[in-house]
Enzyme design. Sequence first.
Site, PDB file in Angstrom:
ATOM      1  N   LYS A  17       9.817  26.128 -18.694  1.00 52.41           N
ATOM      2  CA  LYS A  17      10.712  27.187 -17.167  1.00 52.41           C
ATOM      3  C   LYS A  17      10.077  26.926 -16.114  1.00 52.41           C
ATOM      4  O   LYS A  17       9.008  27.893 -15.962  1.00 52.41           O
ATOM      5  CB  LYS A  17      11.224  27.873 -18.333  1.00 52.41           C
TER       6      LYS A  17
ATOM      7  N   LYS B  81       2.523  43.106 -24.071  1.00 55.18           N
ATOM      8  CA  LYS B  81       2.018  43.119 -23.048  1.00 55.18           C
ATOM      9  C   LYS B  81       0.777  43.653 -23.330  1.00 55.18           C
ATOM     10  O   LYS B  81      -0.017  44.185 -23.029  1.00 55.18           O
ATOM     11  CB  LYS B  81       3.565  43.861 -21.781  1.00 55.18           C
TER      12      LYS B  81
ATOM     13  N   LYS C 122       6.583  31.743 -11.503  1.00 52.02           N
ATOM     14  CA  LYS C 122       4.937  31.817 -10.438  1.00 52.02           C
ATOM     15  C   LYS C 122       4.790  32.380 -10.844  1.00 52.02           C
ATOM     16  O   LYS C 122       3.087  31.913 -10.456  1.00 52.02           O
ATOM     17  CB  LYS C 122       6.350  33.899  -9.895  1.00 52.02           C
TER      18      LYS C 122
END
Length: 332
Positions: A196, A114, A199
């Site tokens: 996978k 991140k 979104k």
Amino acid sequence: MDEKKVMLSGIQPSGDLHLGNYLGAIKNWAERAEQFECYYFMADLHTITVRQNPADLRRRTLEQLAQYIACGLDPEKNTLFIQSHVPAHAELGWVLNCYTMFGELSRMTQFKDKAAKHKDNINGGLFTYPSLMAADILLYQPDYVPVGEDQKQHCELTRDVAQRFNHIYGDVFKIPEPYIPKAGARVMGLTTPDTKMSKSIPEGCVFLMEKPEDIQRKFKRAVTDSDTERCVRFDPAAKPGVANLMNIYSAVTGKTMPEIEAEFAGQGYGKFKPAVGEAVIEILRPIREEAGRILQDKAYLESVYKAGAEKASYVANKTLRKVYKKIGFVAR
Ligand code: TRP
């Protein structure tokens, strides 16, 4: 009567739920409540480690709660709450910060990922995220924490911190075990059958709240394969796109692979893809409608998260009082 084992999980309200979340995990959660005492919370404190739009965060937190209930998480049988409504999370989070080492936090791969992704906002909360997560968990003295692959390292750290604390002060925290959930379907992206469903690739991702015609369009455009055989046969290595659609179809209809192969024998993909779309639409329809109804009913939704926070606070505060006493704070 035997006490049920306790299980707890946090969910970041940072994106809309999709078919992969549902078939891979949420679908199996409803029945867990028979076996376990379950706590689920919307981890809003965690989401602000990256910048959020306030109105969106508020909306998504409630939407997600409504969607979980619509997926079968019964608020009478599970404790559902919003993390920021139980101040003990932030309080124990601070305490555990003081028992978590800089070196440990530096090694967390999620922090490294991140931090690389949000270079302009590498804040202290992003760094100490795992000690807040340890607090989330340890407050409820759970036996099990269901973990996805990406959260294993944080759970390991939670155990280490708990053991360190117990070593100094005696048995304060139960040491939780990771819980590997009964495997749900592994749903891949409709346009990227090698990764996978996510979104971040919306063309290949079917959202729970999506309109039927949009769902059908995505299935019609699903990647199948480029071989000349063009038949519905389960061969994940050679035909990953077809295998993914078959997995989805099997998960929503309960049919086996041989049954599916027989059903579409000699028909190519023209019939198969819309049939999968249709089956998915039918599975999602009641969920979408129920979630919509719940979202309209503000009073109901509020009664759910208030009751959840009250029950959670009771348990969490018991642990927090014990911790405060052990470390030498004057009782309130
Ligand atoms: N970190 C988890 C995630 O990103 C969410 C989470 C926060 C959590 N606190 C938790 C999960 C406690 C399990 C237990 O998915």
